[in-house]
Design an enzyme around this catalytic site. Sequence first.
Site, PDB file in Angstrom:
ATOM      1  CB  SER A   1      63.931  18.226  67.674  1.00 51.41           C
ATOM      2  OG  SER A   1      63.568  17.032  68.334  1.00 51.41           O
TER       3      SER A   1
ATOM      4  CE1 TYR B   1      68.265  18.447  71.255  1.00 55.78           C
ATOM      5  CE2 TYR B   1      66.371  16.985  71.347  1.00 55.78           C
ATOM      6  CZ  TYR B   1      67.353  17.622  70.620  1.00 55.78           C
ATOM      7  OH  TYR B   1      67.421  17.451  69.255  1.00 55.78           O
TER       8      TYR B   1
END
Length: 259
Positions: free
Chosen positions: A144, A157
């Site tokens: 990501s 995250y």
Amino acid sequence: MSDERTTSTGSRPLAVVTGASSGIGEATARHLAAAGFHVLCAARRTERIEALAAEIGGTAVACDVTDDDAVAALAALVQERGGELAVLVNNAGGAFGLTPVADADPEQWRAMYDVNVIGLMRVTRALLPALIASGAGVICNVGSTAGRVAYEGGAGYTAAKHGTKVVTETLRLELFDQPVRVCEVAPGMVHTEEFSLVRFGGDQAKADAVYAGVPDPLVADDVADAITWVVTRPPHVNIDSLVIKPRAQAAQHKVHRIS
């Protein structure tokens, strides 16, 4: 339309996609099947992966990447199918919560690290012998842009996805003399049916707000197309890292929105 991709025995080469029950994983399984692979669709939700496998001519495998026994069963199935694995897409992951460090829930952080980092390790470790045995295996880890840039509220995250990135880089170093490529595809803003909904504990309004006013965010098919391109390069070509974002997203904090 499927190509004529086959192994030396005339069968379709084997690919494993984790987190295949929805979103990027589901789309990737479809794309790889269309590219000529027999796809083992691995995820926890059996009804969804069974429907997907029936659609694409693949095989459904109930697998929670945080469970050692489930991962061992996945590896055993690969061995039963000949013991050679052409492609592993480590897609299983997720974000839980969006709170500052001062208010962080340790259990949410632990869950994110377990699936995005330790789960990736479990699956890779279990399937690496089959990837090597294929003579031209490729691991594609779905990272990501959160694994590159920090943002407020996202520490749990972003820490996990930074972990995904670093594990990928370490594998690349460790496997440099093996017939296995190690790649990462790192998407930015992708509008899927579940990612933000899961992050916000089922709050649809909060999930919708993430994409509100954004013209043409990425969708799962965009990322699946990129993953398929990465894993189907010639065996001597390693795409170390591919970052893919919608045109509207210049950075994590800079997104064009139409009011």
